[in-house]
Design an enzyme around this catalytic site. Sequence first.
Site, PDB file in Angstrom:
ATOM      1  N   HIS A 147       0.855  -1.186   0.000  1.00  0.00           N
ATOM      2  CA  HIS A 147       0.000   0.000   0.000  1.00  0.00           C
ATOM      3  C   HIS A 147       0.885   1.229   0.000  1.00  0.00           C
ATOM      4  CE1 HIS A 147      -3.168   2.803   1.146  1.00  0.00           C
ATOM      5  NE2 HIS A 147      -4.025   1.866   0.782  1.00  0.00           N
ATOM      6  N   ASP A 172      -7.929  -5.247  -0.040  1.00  0.00           N
ATOM      7  CA  ASP A 172      -8.397  -6.144  -1.100  1.00  0.00           C
ATOM      8  C   ASP A 172      -8.029  -7.611  -0.886  1.00  0.00           C
ATOM      9  OD1 ASP A 172      -9.695  -4.316  -2.835  1.00  0.00           O
ATOM     10  OD2 ASP A 172      -7.772  -3.598  -3.567  1.00  0.00           O
TER      11      ASP A 172
HETATM   12  C1  LIG Z   1      -7.737  -0.305  -2.628  1.00  0.00           C
HETATM   13  C2  LIG Z   1      -6.393  -0.268  -3.058  1.00  0.00           C
HETATM   14  O1  LIG Z   1      -6.121   0.348  -4.042  1.00  0.00           O
HETATM   15  S1  LIG Z   1      -5.243  -1.029  -2.109  1.00  0.00           S
HETATM   16  C3  LIG Z   1      -4.000  -1.550  -3.281  1.00  0.00           C
HETATM   17  C4  LIG Z   1      -4.525  -2.633  -4.160  1.00  0.00           C
HETATM   18  N1  LIG Z   1      -3.489  -3.084  -5.107  1.00  0.00           N
HETATM   19  C5  LIG Z   1      -2.855  -4.251  -4.962  1.00  0.00           C
HETATM   20  O2  LIG Z   1      -3.087  -5.027  -4.048  1.00  0.00           O
HETATM   21  C6  LIG Z   1      -1.856  -4.574  -6.044  1.00  0.00           C
HETATM   22  C7  LIG Z   1      -0.534  -5.067  -5.464  1.00  0.00           C
HETATM   23  N2  LIG Z   1       0.164  -3.962  -4.805  1.00  0.00           N
HETATM   24  C8  LIG Z   1       0.892  -3.073  -5.533  1.00  0.00           C
HETATM   25  O3  LIG Z   1       1.018  -3.167  -6.759  1.00  0.00           O
HETATM   26  C9  LIG Z   1       1.556  -1.921  -4.783  1.00  0.00           C
HETATM   27  O4  LIG Z   1       1.881  -2.295  -3.473  1.00  0.00           O
HETATM   28  C10 LIG Z   1       0.687  -0.656  -4.751  1.00  0.00           C
HETATM   29  C11 LIG Z   1       0.273  -0.247  -6.176  1.00  0.00           C
HETATM   30  C12 LIG Z   1      -0.570  -0.867  -3.928  1.00  0.00           C
HETATM   31  C13 LIG Z   1       1.482   0.490  -4.112  1.00  0.00           C
HETATM   32  O5  LIG Z   1       2.541   0.786  -4.958  1.00  0.00           O
HETATM   33  P1  LIG Z   1       3.710   1.799  -4.572  1.00  0.00           P
HETATM   34  O6  LIG Z   1       3.375   2.579  -3.382  1.00  0.00           O
HETATM   35  O7  LIG Z   1       4.028   2.569  -5.819  1.00  0.00           O
HETATM   36  O8  LIG Z   1       4.904   0.848  -4.171  1.00  0.00           O
HETATM   37  P2  LIG Z   1       6.075   0.343  -5.114  1.00  0.00           P
HETATM   38  O9  LIG Z   1       5.527  -0.276  -6.357  1.00  0.00           O
HETATM   39  O10 LIG Z   1       7.064   1.471  -5.281  1.00  0.00           O
HETATM   40  O11 LIG Z   1       6.680  -0.807  -4.218  1.00  0.00           O
HETATM   41  C14 LIG Z   1       7.822  -0.664  -3.381  1.00  0.00           C
HETATM   42  C15 LIG Z   1       8.585  -1.988  -3.456  1.00  0.00           C
HETATM   43  O12 LIG Z   1       7.760  -3.045  -2.998  1.00  0.00           O
HETATM   44  C16 LIG Z   1       7.520  -3.976  -4.061  1.00  0.00           C
HETATM   45  N3  LIG Z   1       6.083  -4.313  -4.031  1.00  0.00           N
HETATM   46  C17 LIG Z   1       5.045  -3.474  -3.765  1.00  0.00           C
HETATM   47  N4  LIG Z   1       3.899  -4.154  -3.776  1.00  0.00           N
HETATM   48  C18 LIG Z   1       4.212  -5.436  -4.050  1.00  0.00           C
HETATM   49  C19 LIG Z   1       3.441  -6.593  -4.204  1.00  0.00           C
HETATM   50  N5  LIG Z   1       2.110  -6.554  -4.050  1.00  0.00           N
HETATM   51  N6  LIG Z   1       4.081  -7.744  -4.502  1.00  0.00           N
HETATM   52  C20 LIG Z   1       5.415  -7.766  -4.652  1.00  0.00           C
HETATM   53  N7  LIG Z   1       6.214  -6.692  -4.508  1.00  0.00           N
HETATM   54  C21 LIG Z   1       5.607  -5.542  -4.221  1.00  0.00           C
HETATM   55  C22 LIG Z   1       7.883  -3.244  -5.346  1.00  0.00           C
HETATM   56  O13 LIG Z   1       8.288  -4.160  -6.353  1.00  0.00           O
HETATM   57  C23 LIG Z   1       9.009  -2.379  -4.870  1.00  0.00           C
HETATM   58  O14 LIG Z   1      10.164  -3.175  -4.742  1.00  0.00           O
HETATM   59  P3  LIG Z   1      11.620  -2.598  -5.171  1.00  0.00           P
HETATM   60  O15 LIG Z   1      11.888  -1.523  -4.171  1.00  0.00           O
HETATM   61  O16 LIG Z   1      12.530  -3.775  -5.098  1.00  0.00           O
HETATM   62  O17 LIG Z   1      11.453  -2.054  -6.560  1.00  0.00           O
HETATM   63  O1  LIG Z   2      -5.480   4.630  -0.489  1.00  0.00           O
HETATM   64  C1  LIG Z   2      -5.087   4.005  -1.494  1.00  0.00           C
HETATM   65  O2  LIG Z   2      -4.040   4.269  -2.124  1.00  0.00           O
HETATM   66  C2  LIG Z   2      -5.873   2.869  -2.036  1.00  0.00           C
HETATM   67  C3  LIG Z   2      -7.270   2.810  -1.544  1.00  0.00           C
HETATM   68  O3  LIG Z   2      -8.169   3.363  -2.112  1.00  0.00           O
HETATM   69  C4  LIG Z   2      -7.549   2.054  -0.343  1.00  0.00           C
HETATM   70  O4  LIG Z   2      -6.628   1.499   0.237  1.00  0.00           O
HETATM   71  O5  LIG Z   2      -8.727   1.984   0.033  1.00  0.00           O
END
Ligand SMILES: CC(=O)SCCNC(=O)CCNC(=O)[C@H](O)C(C)(C)COP(=O)(O)OP(=O)(O)OC[C@H]1O[C@@H](n2cnc3c(N)ncnc32)[C@H](O)[C@@H]1OP(=O)(O)O
Ligand SMILES: O=C([O-])CC(=O)C(=O)O
Length: 440
Positions: A318, A375
Site C-alpha cells: 500500500h 483487497d
Molecule cells: C484499494 C487499493 O487500491 S489497495 C491496493 C490494491 N493493489 C494491490 O493489491 C496490487 C498489489 N500492490 C501493488 O502493486 C503496490 O503495493 C501498490 C500499487 C498498492 C502500491 O505501490 P507503490 O506505493 O508505488 O509501491 P512500489 O511499487 O514502489 O513498491 C515498493 C517496493 O515493494 C515492491 N512491491 C510493492 N507491492 C508489491 C506486491 N504486491 N508484490 C510484490 N512486490 C511488491 C515493489 O516491487 C518495490 O520493490 P523494489 O523496491 O525492489 O522495486
Molecule cells: O489509499 C489508497 O491508495 C488505495 C485505496 O483506495 C484504499 O486502500 O482503500
Amino acid sequence: MSDATNTGAQTGTGKVALRLPTGDEHELKVVQAVEGAPGIELGKLLAQTGYITLDPGFVNTGSASSAITYIDGDAGILRYRGYPIEQLAEHSTFIEVSYLLIYGELPNTQQLEDFTSRINRHTLLHEDLKRFFDGFPRDAHPMPVLSSAVSALSTFYQDSLNPFDEPNVELSTIRLLAKVPTLAAYAYKKSIGQPFLYPDNSLNLVENFLRMTFGLPAEPYEVDPEVAKALDLLFILHADHEQNCSTSTVRLVGSSEANLFASISAGINALFGPLHGGANAAVLDMLEGIRNDGGDVAKFVERVKNKEKGVRLMGFGHRVYKNYDPRAKIIKKTADEILRKIGGNDELLDIAMRLEETALSDDYFVERKLYPNVDFYTGLIYRALGFPTKYFTVLFALGRLPGWIAHWREMIQDPATKIGRPRQIYTGEKERDYVPMTER
Ligand SMILES: CC(=O)SCCNC(=O)CCNC(=O)[C@H](O)C(C)(C)COP(=O)(O)OP(=O)(O)OC[C@H]1O[C@@H](n2cnc3c(N)ncnc32)[C@H](O)[C@@H]1OP(=O)(O)O
Ligand SMILES: O=C([O-])CC(=O)C(=O)O
C-alpha cells in the site's frame, strides 16, 4: 524536490530554508502545520523560481487539504471524520457512515430518517436509462457498464450540471446514492440475462441492492440478514480512503468544474485498474491460480520475489500503510466467520492465510513493509456471498461512492481549489524542422 535541498524546521509553524543548486537560499514561513510537510508556501516559492518537482505517482505531493479521513500509515490508523474505523465497523451502518462522510457529523435519529427517505425516493431509474443496458454486449465487464451508466445520469438530470448550484448538488448527491446500487444490480442482471427488478423501498439500501441483484420477479426474495450485515460492513470499510487514485481522479475531474456525475464516472474508471480496486478480483484469480498449480504458496512467493513479469502478490502493499491495514484485520476475521457460517470451510481462505504467513516471515516483504491491504480477503467474502469475481470491483465502487461524493463536495467548496494541472519534465527532441514525406 529533486534539485532543491530543504533544510530547517520540518513540522509546526516556523521557518524553512530552501537552498537551490544555484546557491540561492530562500527563507519562508511555514503556513501549514502538517507534520513533515512544509506546506503550500514552499510550492509557491518553487513555482516562482521556475523549479518543477518531479514526483511520479505523487508520492510526496499533497494535492488538497481535507477534513474527511485521517490515516497514519505507520501506525495502521484509519479514521473517518475523527471516528476510528474499528468503532464504525462495530457500531455503525453504511447509510450512517455515508451521512458522516458527506455532512461531517453522525446523524441524529431525525436526520438519518430524512436522509434515508430522501434516498429511497430516488432509487428508480428513468425507463429510457434502463434501455441503455441493451446496447452493451452480454459479456461486458460490469465496471465500464457502471461508469457509462453513471456518466449517462448527467444526460437525464441536466438541471444538475452547475457545480455551484448547492440545492442541485444536494439532489445529485441523493440521486447518486440512490441510483448507483440500482445501476450496479442491473449491470449484474444484464450479465446473466435476467430481467431487472424495480427497487423495493421498504428495504434498506443494502437489502434493496441484494434483492435487485439476486431476486427474481415472480419469486419472493428473503434477504439473508447475515449476508446483508457482511456487505454493509464491507461497504463501511471501503467508504473512504483520502487521496487514493480514484478519489484523486474524482477531485481532478471536478477541479475543471465538471459536474458530480461526470466526476464520479471518472472515479469508477480509475477504480477498475488491478493496482487499485480491481485488485479484489485479481486476488481471487491469484488464489485460484495457486490452487490449480497444486497449492504451493512458497513457489508462488518465489516467483513474486524474482519479479517475474506480471507477478505481484495481489492484495499486498500500500502506498500509505507501512503496517497492517486496519481494514484488512477486520476483513480477515469476517472472512473466517462468514466462510464458516455461509460458505463452509474454504480452501482458498486456507491458501490466502498460508500466503500471508509465508510473506510476512520473508525478508523481501518485511524490508519493503508489505502487508495485506483491504483487497486481500474481500474477494473471498464476496464469493461466499454469491458474487462472481468480475463483479467484485463494482461492490468496491458502491462502498467508495459516499467518499467520492464527500471529496467532490469538499473540493468544490474549498476556495483554495485550483484546476488540477501538473507540470512535466520534457525529454523529447528540442526543436527540428519538418521533413517532407519524400525525404523520410
Ligand atoms: C484499494 C487499493 O487500491 S489497495 C491496493 C490494491 N493493489 C494491490 O493489491 C496490487 C498489489 N500492490 C501493488 O502493486 C503496490 O503495493 C501498490 C500499487 C498498492 C502500491 O505501490 P507503490 O506505493 O508505488 O509501491 P512500489 O511499487 O514502489 O513498491 C515498493 C517496493 O515493494 C515492491 N512491491 C510493492 N507491492 C508489491 C506486491 N504486491 N508484490 C510484490 N512486490 C511488491 C515493489 O516491487 C518495490 O520493490 P523494489 O523496491 O525492489 O522495486
Ligand atoms: O489509499 C489508497 O491508495 C488505495 C485505496 O483506495 C484504499 O486502500 O482503500
